[in-house]
Write an enzyme that holds these catalytic residues in place. Sequence first.
Site, PDB file in Angstrom:
ATOM      1  N   ASP A  35       0.827  -1.219   0.000  1.00  0.00           N
ATOM      2  CA  ASP A  35       0.000   0.000   0.000  1.00  0.00           C
ATOM      3  C   ASP A  35       0.860   1.266   0.000  1.00  0.00           C
ATOM      4  OD1 ASP A  35      -2.031  -1.793   0.123  1.00  0.00           O
ATOM      5  OD2 ASP A  35      -2.807  -1.169   2.053  1.00  0.00           O
ATOM      6  N   ASP A  93      -0.311  -4.353  -3.823  1.00  0.00           N
ATOM      7  CA  ASP A  93      -1.321  -3.288  -3.951  1.00  0.00           C
ATOM      8  C   ASP A  93      -0.677  -1.916  -3.782  1.00  0.00           C
ATOM      9  OD1 ASP A  93      -3.085  -5.404  -4.111  1.00  0.00           O
ATOM     10  OD2 ASP A  93      -3.911  -5.129  -2.109  1.00  0.00           O
ATOM     11  N   ARG A 132      -5.226  -6.140  -9.266  1.00  0.00           N
ATOM     12  CA  ARG A 132      -6.323  -6.981  -8.816  1.00  0.00           C
ATOM     13  C   ARG A 132      -7.506  -6.093  -8.462  1.00  0.00           C
ATOM     14  NH1 ARG A 132      -5.719  -9.308  -2.738  1.00  0.00           N
ATOM     15  NH2 ARG A 132      -4.839  -7.488  -1.680  1.00  0.00           N
TER      16      ARG A 132
END
Length: 342
Positions: free
Chosen positions: A170, A191, A255
Amino acid sequence: MVSFDRETVLLPSVLAFILVCCCFVVDSRADCGIPVNTIVVDRQPGQGNYVTIQEAVNSIPSGNSQWIIIQLNPGKYEERVNITSDKPCIVLQGYDRYNTSIEWNQGTTENPFDTAGFTSNAENFVAKNITFKNTYNLGVQELPIAKAVAAAIIGDKSSFYDCSFISVQDTLADQSGRHYFRNCHIEGAMDFIFGNGRSIYEDCEILVQPYPDPVNIVKSVITAQERANEEQTTGFVFKFGKINGVQNPPTWLGRALTSFSTVLFKNMSFSSDGLVNITSERWDNMGLSVTGIVYAEANNTGSGADIRSDAVTSEKNLSVEQWNYYTDISFIDQDHWLGQQP
């Protein structure tokens, strides 16, 4: 606005005054006036106006409507910085991104925004020549693997030039609003570009790290875009940049955390040096319906650009008009806010 009857006769001096006023009103629609002040931050007392970035931000009055430049002298600023929504029109400028950094060390398995070392909530924000880094998990595998945000960008009309964003999971919360990234470096494993922003990444380097799980092999994931519904116009667009890797991690381009996740790659160099392994699946729809998901690739080069499997069920074949819609600067800049920033 100045108005008058069509039949009104004006002296030349009065007319000139009105024209100046009208020009000022039109220019003020850019939201921020010309730069009026420069605040210098230096970690050494006496070398600048403040020794911390947050002190400099706090000194700017609420409701500011003139561009304020916060100049960061070279140094590692180990602090948490928060620009609140009532402080627009800030330019945060470092010496260069190799010698000017904002660093924080915090991770969590809960809300990732609680870990952000830098957060910008205000409209009309510009950053140049700065590295934003969350050092949690960097090079340390024995710690619990956790979300660790380097920067959270929440305000509309925000732009970044020659900046770096570094973390493991993140890294960059591209959360909301219209954003432009130019010649930036973004690094992470999971991510590491996420959120629901409407953003263009141009000439940027994406550096993929292996996910640091000491037990399991976990695929790295570049994006996790979170467009919530069909009515929204958000999405991440990457163009004219490159994707490289460290230790050849198996990697997904993205994703889907939502059923309308939108990410596009065009004219990118995909690991021409072979240091990242973009898997044949390429995308993970996370079991969601692919009907509303927009994942697309076009005109990319390098070993990672080879779409090797017909199992890429999430990808869309976009028309020329659709590609133009997403990749033109008007995708984020319909009202020409970028040209109005310093």
